[in-house]
Each structure stands twice: as C-alpha cells, then as structure tokens.
Scaffold this motif. Structure first.
Motif, short mmCIF file in Angstrom:
data_model
loop_
_atom_site.label_atom_id
_atom_site.label_comp_id
_atom_site.label_asym_id
_atom_site.label_seq_id
_atom_site.Cartn_x
_atom_site.Cartn_y
_atom_site.Cartn_z
N ALA A 184 -3.71 4.08 -15.52
CA ALA A 184 -3.11 3.27 -16.57
C ALA A 184 -1.59 3.16 -16.42
CB ALA A 184 -3.43 3.87 -17.95
N LEU A 185 -0.98 4.15 -15.77
CA LEU A 185 0.48 4.20 -15.66
C LEU A 185 1.01 3.61 -14.36
CD1 LEU A 185 1.08 7.85 -16.93
CD2 LEU A 185 1.44 5.75 -18.21
N ILE A 186 0.15 3.30 -13.41
CA ILE A 186 0.58 2.99 -12.05
C ILE A 186 1.54 1.80 -11.99
CG2 ILE A 186 -1.44 1.54 -11.57
CD1 ILE A 186 0.25 3.88 -9.02
N ASN A 187 1.38 0.82 -12.86
CA ASN A 187 2.26 -0.36 -12.85
C ASN A 187 3.41 -0.26 -13.84
OD1 ASN A 187 0.87 -1.68 -10.79
ND2 ASN A 187 -0.50 -2.75 -12.20
N ASN A 188 3.67 0.95 -14.33
CA ASN A 188 4.75 1.18 -15.31
C ASN A 188 4.63 0.25 -16.52
OD1 ASN A 188 6.24 3.18 -13.72
ND2 ASN A 188 6.72 1.47 -12.35
N LYS A 243 0.82 -1.21 0.00
CA LYS A 243 0.00 0.00 0.00
C LYS A 243 0.86 1.27 0.00
CE LYS A 243 -4.03 1.99 2.37
NZ LYS A 243 -3.66 3.25 2.99
N ALA A 244 1.87 1.32 0.84
CA ALA A 244 2.70 2.52 0.92
C ALA A 244 3.43 2.78 -0.39
CB ALA A 244 3.71 2.39 2.06
N GLU A 245 3.92 1.72 -1.00
CA GLU A 245 4.63 1.86 -2.28
C GLU A 245 3.68 2.30 -3.39
OE1 GLU A 245 7.06 -1.01 -5.41
OE2 GLU A 245 6.92 -1.58 -3.29
N ALA A 246 2.49 1.71 -3.42
CA ALA A 246 1.50 2.07 -4.45
C ALA A 246 1.08 3.52 -4.31
CB ALA A 246 0.28 1.15 -4.34
N GLU A 247 0.82 3.96 -3.09
CA GLU A 247 0.39 5.35 -2.88
C GLU A 247 1.51 6.34 -3.20
OE1 GLU A 247 -1.30 5.66 1.02
OE2 GLU A 247 -3.20 4.74 0.39
N LYS A 248 2.74 5.96 -2.91
CA LYS A 248 3.87 6.82 -3.26
C LYS A 248 3.95 7.01 -4.76
CE LYS A 248 8.90 7.25 -2.98
NZ LYS A 248 10.17 6.60 -2.57
N ARG A 249 3.86 5.90 -5.49
CA ARG A 249 3.89 5.96 -6.96
C ARG A 249 2.71 6.77 -7.49
NH1 ARG A 249 5.84 6.48 -11.97
NH2 ARG A 249 4.71 5.23 -13.52
N ALA A 250 1.53 6.57 -6.94
CA ALA A 250 0.35 7.31 -7.37
C ALA A 250 0.53 8.81 -7.16
CB ALA A 250 -0.89 6.82 -6.63
N LYS A 251 1.07 9.20 -6.02
CA LYS A 251 1.27 10.62 -5.74
C LYS A 251 2.30 11.23 -6.67
CE LYS A 251 -0.27 10.26 -0.95
NZ LYS A 251 0.12 10.22 0.49
N GLU A 252 3.30 10.44 -7.06
CA GLU A 252 4.27 10.93 -8.05
C GLU A 252 3.57 11.20 -9.38
OE1 GLU A 252 7.08 7.78 -8.15
OE2 GLU A 252 8.17 8.44 -6.37
N LEU A 253 2.66 10.31 -9.76
CA LEU A 253 1.91 10.50 -10.99
C LEU A 253 0.98 11.71 -10.91
CD1 LEU A 253 1.08 6.77 -11.80
CD2 LEU A 253 2.56 8.29 -13.14
N PHE A 254 0.35 11.90 -9.75
CA PHE A 254 -0.52 13.07 -9.58
C PHE A 254 0.29 14.36 -9.75
CE2 PHE A 254 -3.53 10.20 -7.25
CZ PHE A 254 -4.63 10.45 -8.06
N THR A 255 1.49 14.38 -9.22
CA THR A 255 2.35 15.55 -9.38
C THR A 255 2.70 15.75 -10.85
OG1 THR A 255 3.28 15.29 -7.17
CG2 THR A 255 4.56 16.59 -8.74
N TYR A 256 3.08 14.68 -11.51
CA TYR A 256 3.46 14.72 -12.93
C TYR A 256 2.30 15.22 -13.79
CZ TYR A 256 5.25 13.10 -17.44
OH TYR A 256 5.69 13.03 -18.74
N LEU A 257 1.09 14.81 -13.44
CA LEU A 257 -0.08 15.14 -14.25
C LEU A 257 -0.81 16.40 -13.78
CD1 LEU A 257 -1.45 11.50 -14.61
CD2 LEU A 257 -0.33 12.86 -16.38
#
Length: 220
Positions: A154-158, A114-128
């Motif tokens: 769509a991008l969350i799993n690279n 969960k922590a890793e997924a949310e970190k990646r998601a927040k990076e994407l939110f910043t990017y977008l």
C-alpha cells in the motif's frame, strides 16, 4: 484532503448510501464504525475510487484537490495508483509471487523502473521489520507478516491516503495491536491520511475522529 458531498449508492432497490457528506483533513486518522450493512465498506470503496456513486445534481468527490467526478475511468485508475493505498482484511497477496514481487506490483503499474521499485520495497521491508521475508511467498509467512507485506504494498507509491477495510480483522490480538500502532507511526512520520473501517473498538477509539454510520449515513 477529501471532500465528499451527497454520496448516494443503490443496488437495485436497496439504497445503501443516502447522501453522505464527509470532510477529512490531511494527516487525519479517521475510523468509521457501525453495524454490518450500514454502508461502511461501500463508502470506503467510493472514497477510494474503487466504485462510483450514483450521481445526483450536487454529488461531488474531491481528493487532494482533484475532482474525481470529472475524470474518466482511465484517469481515475491513474490517480488511484499514484495517490491511494489500500489495506484489506484479507491481505490479497498473490500466492505465486514472493513478498518483494507482491509489493512491487503497484510500482510496476505506475511504470517505476524495476531497480527503483525494488529499492523502495526493500526500504519498506526494513522499516516494517520484514527483511528476512523478502523472498518468501505468502504461505511461508504468519498472518501478521502477510498483513505487513500488504501495508508495504500500500505504501510503495508513497500515497497521500491509505484506505483500510477491517485491516486487523483477521489477526490475533498482538498482531492487531502492532498494526494499529504502525498506522499512527506512519501518520506521524509521513503525514499520511488514514480512513479505516473497523469493528475493532480499540482501533476506532484511537483515531482522531470516530464516525458512526447508521442506515446509510454518518450520524456523528
């Protein structure tokens, strides 16, 4: 990246795909255009492993060096979750979940902590440009914002490949232009491959190659 040979699909007596052959290179952006009923979405769903072709003796689908036709359903689902992202005309966000929760769903299916997924998601939110919408539910966002959340999902799993079916068909012209430019930015920065079904001629003509479908086959 993608090699498909002799892809057939029929629904009862209606032959939708008539032996499609298509090769797509890594990092390419391909647009697929054609009249309604030409078979564009059916082809996209088969290339994206959401549907199966009617196998002929020489039918083959290879994605990222994996022969999809040799996998069972469970293996296909696992491959799809790890390698493929989808963007649809209607964003398909779950209304009861926040933007963050929606984006993390594929990562959770992939057993990402969960922590890793949310970190990646927040990076994407910043990017977008969506940092102010992380905890909003879909009905509190504009159409363009909802579609960018769908892009983040769509991008969350690279994934190596993004399949998009009329991704800007439900957006105003400004939001559509922003989305189109985003696809090319993502390709340039992450070398992702895009296969896009669209009626938007501006987007279709921006692609590296535009393929025209006519009556169940690719004509150019």
């Amino acid at each position: 990246m993608i090699s498909a040979n002799q892809i057939f699909k029929a629904y009862k007596d209606l032959q939708v795909l008539k032996g499609v052959d298509i090769t797509i290179q890594e990092g390419e952006i391909i647009s697929i255009v054609g009249a309604s009923g030409a078979g564009k979405t059916t082809l996209l769903q088969i290339l994206g492993t959401l549907d199966k072709p009617d196998y002929a003796s020489n039918t083959q689908l290879i994605i990222n060096d994996t022969a999809i036709n040799e996998l069972n359903d469970k293996a296909i689902a696992k491959f799809r979750n790890s390698n493929i992202g989808f963007i649809f005309q209607f964003h398909q966000l779950l209304p009861e979940f926040t933007a963050l929760e929606n984006v993390c769903i594929p990562a959770f299916i992939n057993k990402t902590p969960k922590a890793e997924a949310e970190k990646r998601a927040k990076e994407l939110f910043t990017y977008l440009g969506l940092t102010k919408r992380i905890h909003h539910k879909p009905n509190a966002m504009s159409g363009g914002e909802q579609q960018r959340v769908a892009v983040a999902r769509a991008l969350i799993n690279n994934p190596k490949i993004i399949f998009a079916d009329e991704p800007s068909g439900n957006l105003d012209s400004e939001s559509a232009e922003q989305l189109h430019n985003l696809f090319f930015k993502l390709r340039d920065e992450f070398n992702q491959t895009f296969v896009i079904v669209t009626h938007n001629q501006e987007l279709a003509n921006m692609a590296d190659r535009k393929l025209i479908m006519v009556d169940g086959n690719i004509m150019s």
